[in-house]
Design a protein around this motif. Structure first.
Motif, PDB file in Angstrom:
ATOM      1  N   VAL A 148      47.941  42.271  34.035  1.00 36.97           N
ATOM      2  CA  VAL A 148      48.291  43.409  34.232  1.00 36.97           C
ATOM      3  C   VAL A 148      47.755  43.770  35.638  1.00 36.97           C
ATOM      4  N   PHE A 149      48.596  44.107  36.516  1.00 33.43           N
ATOM      5  CA  PHE A 149      48.209  44.557  37.723  1.00 33.43           C
ATOM      6  C   PHE A 149      48.261  46.111  38.052  1.00 33.43           C
ATOM      7  N   LEU A 150      47.040  46.390  38.742  1.00 35.11           N
ATOM      8  CA  LEU A 150      47.153  47.803  39.273  1.00 35.11           C
ATOM      9  C   LEU A 150      46.831  47.702  40.731  1.00 35.11           C
ATOM     10  N   HIS A 151      47.556  48.134  41.471  1.00 36.70           N
ATOM     11  CA  HIS A 151      47.715  48.078  42.973  1.00 36.70           C
ATOM     12  C   HIS A 151      46.546  49.321  43.611  1.00 36.70           C
ATOM     13  N   GLY A 152      46.317  48.674  44.992  1.00 46.51           N
ATOM     14  CA  GLY A 152      45.358  49.676  45.632  1.00 46.51           C
ATOM     15  C   GLY A 152      45.997  50.479  46.582  1.00 46.51           C
ATOM     16  N   GLY A 153      45.384  51.535  47.105  1.00 47.74           N
ATOM     17  CA  GLY A 153      45.990  52.394  48.013  1.00 47.74           C
ATOM     18  C   GLY A 153      45.310  53.899  48.076  1.00 47.74           C
ATOM     19  N   PRO A 161      40.658  43.330  27.754  1.00 43.76           N
ATOM     20  CA  PRO A 161      40.993  42.035  28.584  1.00 43.76           C
ATOM     21  C   PRO A 161      39.966  40.853  28.563  1.00 43.76           C
ATOM     22  N   GLU A 162      40.462  39.529  28.476  1.00 40.24           N
ATOM     23  CA  GLU A 162      39.740  38.609  28.659  1.00 40.24           C
ATOM     24  C   GLU A 162      38.995  38.527  29.732  1.00 40.24           C
ATOM     25  N   LYS A 163      39.728  38.766  30.937  1.00 39.24           N
ATOM     26  CA  LYS A 163      39.176  38.469  32.335  1.00 39.24           C
ATOM     27  C   LYS A 163      39.585  39.622  33.252  1.00 39.24           C
ATOM     28  N   ILE A 164      38.728  40.121  34.044  1.00 40.41           N
ATOM     29  CA  ILE A 164      39.055  41.030  35.042  1.00 40.41           C
ATOM     30  C   ILE A 164      38.719  40.666  36.375  1.00 40.41           C
ATOM     31  N   ALA A 165      39.752  40.852  37.232  1.00 40.07           N
ATOM     32  CA  ALA A 165      39.578  40.245  38.603  1.00 40.07           C
ATOM     33  C   ALA A 165      39.813  41.234  39.618  1.00 40.07           C
ATOM     34  N   TYR A 194      44.807  39.826  30.641  1.00 45.67           N
ATOM     35  CA  TYR A 194      43.939  39.921  31.950  1.00 45.67           C
ATOM     36  C   TYR A 194      44.110  41.220  32.711  1.00 45.67           C
ATOM     37  N   LEU A 195      43.011  41.612  33.429  1.00 42.46           N
ATOM     38  CA  LEU A 195      43.430  42.815  34.388  1.00 42.46           C
ATOM     39  C   LEU A 195      43.004  42.292  35.759  1.00 42.46           C
ATOM     40  N   LEU A 196      43.812  43.016  36.771  1.00 41.40           N
ATOM     41  CA  LEU A 196      43.929  42.475  38.168  1.00 41.40           C
ATOM     42  C   LEU A 196      44.112  43.739  39.200  1.00 41.40           C
ATOM     43  N   GLY A 197      43.246  43.851  40.059  1.00 40.44           N
ATOM     44  CA  GLY A 197      43.429  45.326  40.972  1.00 40.44           C
ATOM     45  C   GLY A 197      42.897  44.970  42.264  1.00 40.44           C
ATOM     46  N   ASP A 198      43.441  45.662  43.302  1.00 37.40           N
ATOM     47  CA  ASP A 198      42.772  45.439  44.540  1.00 37.40           C
ATOM     48  C   ASP A 198      42.380  47.079  44.824  1.00 37.40           C
ATOM     49  N   SER A 199      41.466  47.120  45.713  1.00 36.32           N
ATOM     50  CA  SER A 199      40.794  48.339  46.128  1.00 36.32           C
ATOM     51  C   SER A 199      40.809  49.446  44.803  1.00 36.32           C
ATOM     52  N   ALA A 200      41.296  50.523  45.195  1.00 32.64           N
ATOM     53  CA  ALA A 200      41.306  51.585  44.154  1.00 32.64           C
ATOM     54  C   ALA A 200      41.979  50.933  42.694  1.00 32.64           C
ATOM     55  N   GLY A 201      42.937  49.963  42.960  1.00 33.43           N
ATOM     56  CA  GLY A 201      43.409  49.246  41.534  1.00 33.43           C
ATOM     57  C   GLY A 201      42.095  48.630  40.972  1.00 33.43           C
ATOM     58  N   GLY A 202      41.339  48.150  41.828  1.00 36.49           N
ATOM     59  CA  GLY A 202      40.310  47.262  41.214  1.00 36.49           C
ATOM     60  C   GLY A 202      39.053  47.938  40.535  1.00 36.49           C
ATOM     61  N   GLY A 203      38.890  49.378  41.086  1.00 35.64           N
ATOM     62  CA  GLY A 203      37.882  50.097  40.516  1.00 35.64           C
ATOM     63  C   GLY A 203      38.683  50.728  39.195  1.00 35.64           C
TER      64      GLY A 203
END
Length: 289
Positions: free
Chosen positions: A70-75, A164-168, A137-146
């Motif tokens: 599951v991907f959450l984008h940054g910005g 989630p089993e893993k969070i990147a 799994y969770l994946l997010g960059d920048s704000a999406g990471g937080g």
């Protein structure tokens, strides 16, 4: 750092990318309708609406794994998904047998954290119901990471859906208050991010809530009893000091941690067309397994 990265970052400095990025964050443009690149249509698995926002799941023909990213984008919680994010989605789908669901969560200043968390909660719940045998799994960059980490902490505390089993976390924005004194030392090195600009975005998203509340700033949340966390960060970005604090907190918890810093790299460098982003991509793929 390779020559290509040096040249790219030289150009960022030359065009005053920090000023341009601040303008984009503070005056975000809005698309008339949600769409993803045509090249991703061949991977489209399903698409549905949650709170009038899109949830899109991609999978290659070779997708045989039960793993589901599951991907959450940054910005900065204000800017819509960028071309670099779609590149990342495409690479993750092409180079793994996993599904990937993109969440088009609500953005500030039109919306705040309550809207974003409510939409993500419903979207994640529906994905779990639609794919009951998947491992998420969770994946997010920048704000999406937080956002990923704050959401995972909430899942752990409320038990309303599987953790989630893993969070990147890629260059995650972990503390919206930006109060770490070490951040000031990074300001000249970061060619993209401005503390003043980020605080404006943070206050829009917070809508009056204390910026140190864990629902906004997961660095202040409890790190125990998460399944696994990985953090990837460049050495030349504002968020480095808080990522190092996250590392310390996770090492003092019972949550497994994978942590890596990339020498000379700028904030969210996976979005730039440089060789170094492939190293990070491979590290993420290795972490997810």
């Amino acid at each position: 750092m390779d020559a290509q990265s040096k040249f790219t970052f030289f150009l960022l400095k030359l065009v005053d990318a920090k000023k341009l990025a601040s303008k984009t964050l503070l005056h975000p443009k809005r698309s008339k309708q949600f769409k993803f690149p045509h090249r991703l249509k061949k991977y489209l698995h399903e698409q549905f609406l949650v709170h009038r926002r899109n949830v899109v799941t991609f999978a290659s023909n070779a997708a045989t794994s039960s793993k589901h990213i599951v991907f959450l984008h940054g910005g900065g919680y204000t800017v819509e998904v960028q071309n670099g994010h779609w590149w990342l989605v495409e690479q993750l789908v092409k180079k793994s047998a996993n599904k990937l669901s993109f969440i088009d969560y609500p953005l500030a200043p039109e919306h705040n954290y309550l809207h974003a968390h409510a939409m993500l909660t419903e979207a994640y719940t529906q994905l779990c119901q639609k794919h009951p045998n998947d491992i998420f799994y969770l994946l997010g960059d920048s704000a999406g990471g937080g956002f990923c980490l704050a959401f995972a902490q909430n899942l752990r505390d409320t038990h309303f859906a599987p953790q989630p089993e893993k969070i990147a976390l890629l260059s995650p924005w972990l503390d919206l208050s930006m109060c770490n004194p070490a951040i000031a030392e990074m300001e000249p090195l970061d060619l993209l991010l401005s503390t003043k600009t980020l605080l404006s975005c943070a206050n829009w998203f917070a809508n009056g809530l204390d910026l140190k509340s864990p629902v906004l700033s997961p660095l202040y949340g409890t790190m125990n009893d998460l399944k696994s966390v990985a953090a990837f960060v460049g050495s030349h970005e504002l968020f480095l000091p808080d990522c190092r604090l996250l590392k310390q907190k996770l090492e003092s918890s019972n949550t497994p941690l994978f942590y890596k810093e990339y020498s000379g790299m700028q904030h969210d460098f996976i979005l730039f067309p440089i060789k170094a982003r492939h190293t990070l991509l491979n590290d993420v793929l290795a972490y997810f397994g």
